[in-house]
Design an enzyme around this catalytic site. Structure first.
Site: not given
Ligand code: AMP
Length: 277
Positions: A34, A146-147, A182-183
């Site tokens: 982020h 990433k997405d 990643s979270s």
């Protein structure tokens, strides 16, 4: 830094922001991935808006909406340090009032890969992004590679619906052993965390074979699959070599291709990808 929960208030605040306005939509629990988006947004724009919203409509039933990690206090401290101008943190009711009845559906592109495994996921993503874009009216919005399918779906929506902003995509930030940050990595126990490196190792193998001249997409999918199968904690959702834009599966690689995969490590579902070009 302003922290705003109401749509009307952020719309008013938006009027005072200096153009250009950069926007980074997130679900919070902020990490280095982020922060890379936020820093780029800070560098390229005169104002920076961040949203933190765990969007219920992009989670399927039985998925991890309730347990999704949240740490607002830590997020706000990080954002203050990064020089965000305003953080928009609406409630679910603010975004989806009881009478809410309009949805944005990107059709074919959203049915593949993640869409096939998480029905309704991209309807939730596209709808919340359309709403956030309408509320924030950013000059540029920042998304992570990433997405990859999310970026493709959002770009398609923007082009098809003539939305007036630019999407900037930034590379995946990784841990030192290659695991994409990643979270959801916080769900992994010690053993699972070690096993999770198998995703990047499978992608690295594909990259290597591709660099050596392999263009048979079926062979690349097979090689990734057999490596993943060597990890007892890994359960494959999908392994894909697809056209980078349409995301349709390829037989032969002739133009840039997206190698992507979704794998469950224990009960944690992880995704990752690289572009072969
Ligand atoms: P999320 O909070 O998971 O919805 O992610 C918010 C944004 O951060 C999305 O555009 C993601 O693609 C991006 N992002 C998440 N993880 C990473 C990462 N490891 N590297 C770069 N961007 C990321």
């Amino acid at each position: 830094m302003e922290v705003i929960e109401k749509i009307n208030e952020i719309k008013m605040f938006r009027l005072k922001l200096t153009e250009p306005v950069g926007f980074v939509p997130t679900m919070g629990y902020l990490h280095q991935g982020h922060l890379s988006l936020i820093r780029r947004s800070r560098a390229e724009n005169l104002s920076v808006v961040i949203s933190i919203f765990v969007n219920p409509t992009q989670f399927g039933s039985g998925e991890d909406f309730d347990s999704y990690p949240r740490d607002t206090e830590c997020d706000l401290a990080l954002l203050e340090k990064e020089g965000a101008d305003v953080v928009f943190m609406p409630s679910a009711r603010e975004i989806y009032p009881p009478q809410f009845d309009s949805w944005v559906v990107v059709d074919k592109l959203a049915q593949r890969l993640e869409g096939a495994n998480r029905p309704g996921h991209f309807r939730g993503v596209a709808t919340v992004c359309a709403k956030l874009f309408n509320i924030v009216k950013p000059t540029r919005a920042y998304f992570g590679q990433k997405d990859a399918q999310q970026v493709a779906v959002i770009k398609k929506m923007i082009s098809d619906l003539n939305m007036n902003l630019k999407i900037i995509t930034l590379p995946t930030v990784r841990e030192s052993d290659g695991l994409a940050i990643s979270s959801r990595n916080s769900y992994l126990n010690h053993k699972e965390r070690q096993a999770a490196t198998i995703l990047y190792r499978a992608l690295t193998l594909t990259q290597k074979l591709w660099s050596e001249g392999e263009r048979d997409a079926r062979r690349l999918r097979q090689e990734m699959t057999s490596l993943l199968k060597k990890e007892p904690l890994a359960k494959i959702d999908y392994v894909s070599i697809a056209d980078r834009e349409t995301l349709s599966e390829l037989a032969q690689i002739i133009s840039p291709a997206l190698a992507s995969l979704a794998v469950k490590i224990g009960s944690t579902r992880l995704i990752d990808n690289i572009v072969l070009r």
